[in-house]
Design an enzyme around this catalytic site. Structure first.
Site, PDB file in Angstrom:
ATOM      1  N   HIS A  60       0.862  -1.177   0.000  1.00  0.00           N
ATOM      2  CA  HIS A  60       0.000   0.000   0.000  1.00  0.00           C
ATOM      3  C   HIS A  60       0.899   1.227   0.000  1.00  0.00           C
ATOM      4  O   HIS A  60       1.741   1.397   0.886  1.00  0.00           O
ATOM      5  CB  HIS A  60      -0.924   0.011   1.217  1.00  0.00           C
ATOM      6  CG  HIS A  60      -1.895   1.156   1.214  1.00  0.00           C
ATOM      7  ND1 HIS A  60      -3.159   1.058   0.658  1.00  0.00           N
ATOM      8  CD2 HIS A  60      -1.781   2.426   1.663  1.00  0.00           C
ATOM      9  CE1 HIS A  60      -3.777   2.214   0.779  1.00  0.00           C
ATOM     10  NE2 HIS A  60      -2.968   3.066   1.386  1.00  0.00           N
ATOM     11  N   CYS A  61       0.707   2.088  -0.995  1.00  0.00           N
ATOM     12  CA  CYS A  61       1.586   3.246  -1.168  1.00  0.00           C
ATOM     13  C   CYS A  61       0.880   4.506  -0.698  1.00  0.00           C
ATOM     14  O   CYS A  61      -0.167   4.875  -1.266  1.00  0.00           O
ATOM     15  CB  CYS A  61       1.992   3.380  -2.629  1.00  0.00           C
ATOM     16  SG  CYS A  61       3.071   4.796  -2.932  1.00  0.00           S
ATOM     17  N   PRO A  62       1.419   5.216   0.289  1.00  0.00           N
ATOM     18  CA  PRO A  62       0.782   6.468   0.730  1.00  0.00           C
ATOM     19  C   PRO A  62       0.901   7.585  -0.305  1.00  0.00           C
ATOM     20  O   PRO A  62       0.121   8.530  -0.280  1.00  0.00           O
ATOM     21  CB  PRO A  62       1.548   6.817   2.015  1.00  0.00           C
ATOM     22  CG  PRO A  62       2.859   6.117   1.878  1.00  0.00           C
ATOM     23  CD  PRO A  62       2.588   4.873   1.106  1.00  0.00           C
TER      24      PRO A  62
END
Length: 353
Positions: free
Chosen positions: A69-71
Site C-alpha cells: 500500500h503506497c501512501p
C-alpha cells in the site's frame, strides 16, 4: 523536455492512483469447491483470497497481486497499476536528473559571470552580471538560494525514488511482489527450522527475466491474465504458494506466545508513561498499535527489545475470538501460563515479563 517529463510523470502517477490495483470480487470462491481447502478465507470481504491476493487494512479489500500500500498514491500497488507505478518511479528520477543539470549549469554560469579575481581576493557580485546582454530572468541572491534549494530537492528525489525503482525492478524480473519475496524468505526459514527436507519453489517465476517482465509490462498497457488465475512453472500448480501460506500460518500459531496485560496502554504511537526507551524505540512502521486494558490476552508473534507485535483476543466474541493486530510495549504485558486443554490459568502462575 521538462514539460514532457512532467506530463509523463503525472500521467503514470494518476493512472496508478485512479486505475487502482484491482480487487478480488466480493464473495469470490474458486470454480472447484474442493480447491477452497487450499485458500485462506477473508471475513471482511466474505470471500476466499485468490492466489497472490492479500487483504489491505487501509483499502479494506482483498487486492489482486498486492505488492504494497503506497501512501504517495493513497492506494495499493497491485495487478492493474503495477506497471504505471513502476514507470512513475523511473520517470521521476530521470526528470529530476534533467532538472538538476539545468540548476547546476545555471548557477555555474551566473556565478562565473559575477566573479572578479583580484591580486589578493575573490569577489562575487550578485547584483548584476559583467557581461551583456543581461539575462531575460534576473538572477540575484534570492534566485540563487531558490535554485540551490530546488537542486537539493531534485537530488534527494533522484536518490530516494531511484532506489525504490531498483527494488521494484528486482521483484518484477523474478515475477514476484514485495509480499511474495517475504513469503519466500519465511518458507526457507520454516524449512530450515523444522528440518523437513522439502524444497520450496516459487511457482510464478517463468525462468526468463524477459517473460517475467512481460507479465507486468505490455504494449497495450493492460497486464496479462485476469488477476485470479496465473501461469505457473513446471512442477508447480495454481495453489503452491497458498499452501505454503497456510503452512506458515499454522507455524505462526504454534510459535506464538500468549501474554496478559498487566498495565493499561492507550494505543498511542510514542507513549510517554512507558519509559524513555519505549518512547524512543517505537517501531518505524505504518502497522497499527493496539490499545490494552489490564487483563487483556494477546498472542505475540514477533517483537523487538521494547515492543511486541501480536493479536488481541476478545474472549467475548461469539465466533471464539476476533483478533486485533498491532504493536504494544513489552512493559505492559507478562507471559500467561495456561493449560492448553482447558484454556485456564495454571495455579501458582509465576509472573515473568
Amino acid at each position: 523536455m521538462l514539460l514532457n517529463w512532467t506530463v509523463m510523470i503525472l500521467y503514470n502517477y494518476f493512472s496508478a492512483m485512479f486505475v487502482g490495483p484491482g480487487y478480488v470480487p466480493l464473495g469470490w470462491t474458486p470454480e472447484k469447491s474442493q480447491d477452497c481447502m487450499y485458500l485462506q478465507y477473508c471475513k471482511v470481504c466474505q470471500s476466499y483470497k485468490a492466489p497472490r491476493s492479500h487483504h489491505c487494512r487501509k483499502c479494506n479489500r482483498c487486492v489482486m497481486k498486492m505488492d504494497h500500500h503506497c501512501p504517495w498514491i493513497n492506494n495499493c500497488c497491485g495487478y492493474q497499476n503495477h506497471a504505471s507505478f513502476t514507470l512513475f518511479l523511473l520517470l521521476a528520477p530521470l526528470g529530476c536528473i534533467h532538472a538538476s543539470f539545468i540548476f547546476i549549469m545555471t548557477m555555474y554560469t551566473q556565478l562565473y559571470n559575477r566573479i572578479s579575481f583580484g591580486w589578493s581576493s575573490v569577489r562575487i557580485d550578485m547584483s548584476a552580471a559583467k557581461r551583456d546582454p543581461r539575462p531575460i530572468i534576473p538572477f540575484g541572491l534570492s534566485a540563487f538560494a531558490a535554485s540551490l534549494f530546488a537542486l537539493g530537492l531534485a537530488l534527494g528525489t533522484t536518490i530516494a525514488v531511484g532506489m525504490l525503482f531498483i527494488i521494484q525492478m528486482k521483484v518484477i524480473l523474478t515475477n514476484k511482489t514485495s509480499i511474495e519475496s517475504w513469503i519466500e524468505e519465511k518458507a526457507k526459514d520454516r524449512i530450515q527450522y523444522y528440518q523437513t527436507g522439502e524444497t520450496f519453489i516459487f511457482p510464478y517465476d517463468m525462468g526468463s527475466k524477459w517473460k517475467n517482465f512481460r507479465q507486468v509490462f505490455t504494449w497495450s498497457g493492460i497486464p496479462e491474465g485476469d488477476g485470479l488465475d496465473w501461469p505457473v512453472r513446471d512442477g508447480c500448480h495454481q495453489y503452491s504458494l497458498t499452501i505454503e501460506q497456510l503452512k506458515q500460518k499454522a507455524d505462526k500459531r504454534v510459535r506464538s506466545v500468549r501474554y496478559r496485560a498487566i498495565d493499561d496502554y492507550s494505543g498511542v504511537c510514542c507513549p510517554v508513561t512507558k519509559g524513555v526507551k519505549t518512547f524512543f524505540t517505537t517501531p518505524c512502521t505504518e502497522e497499527p498499535r493496539i490499545a490494552l486494558r489490564k487483563g487483556d490476552l494477546v498472542l505475540a508473534t514477533r517483537g523487538l527489545k521494547h515492543w511486541m507485535y501480536g493479536e488481541k483476543i476478545l474472549i467475548s466474541a461469539a465466533d471464539g475470538g476476533i483478533r486485533e493486530r498491532g504493536w504494544f510495549p513489552r512493559k505492559c504485558v507478562e507471559k500467561y501460563q495456561y493449560d492448553s486443554e482447558t484454556d485456564q490459568p495454571v495455579d501458582g502462575e509465576k509472573k515473568s515479563k
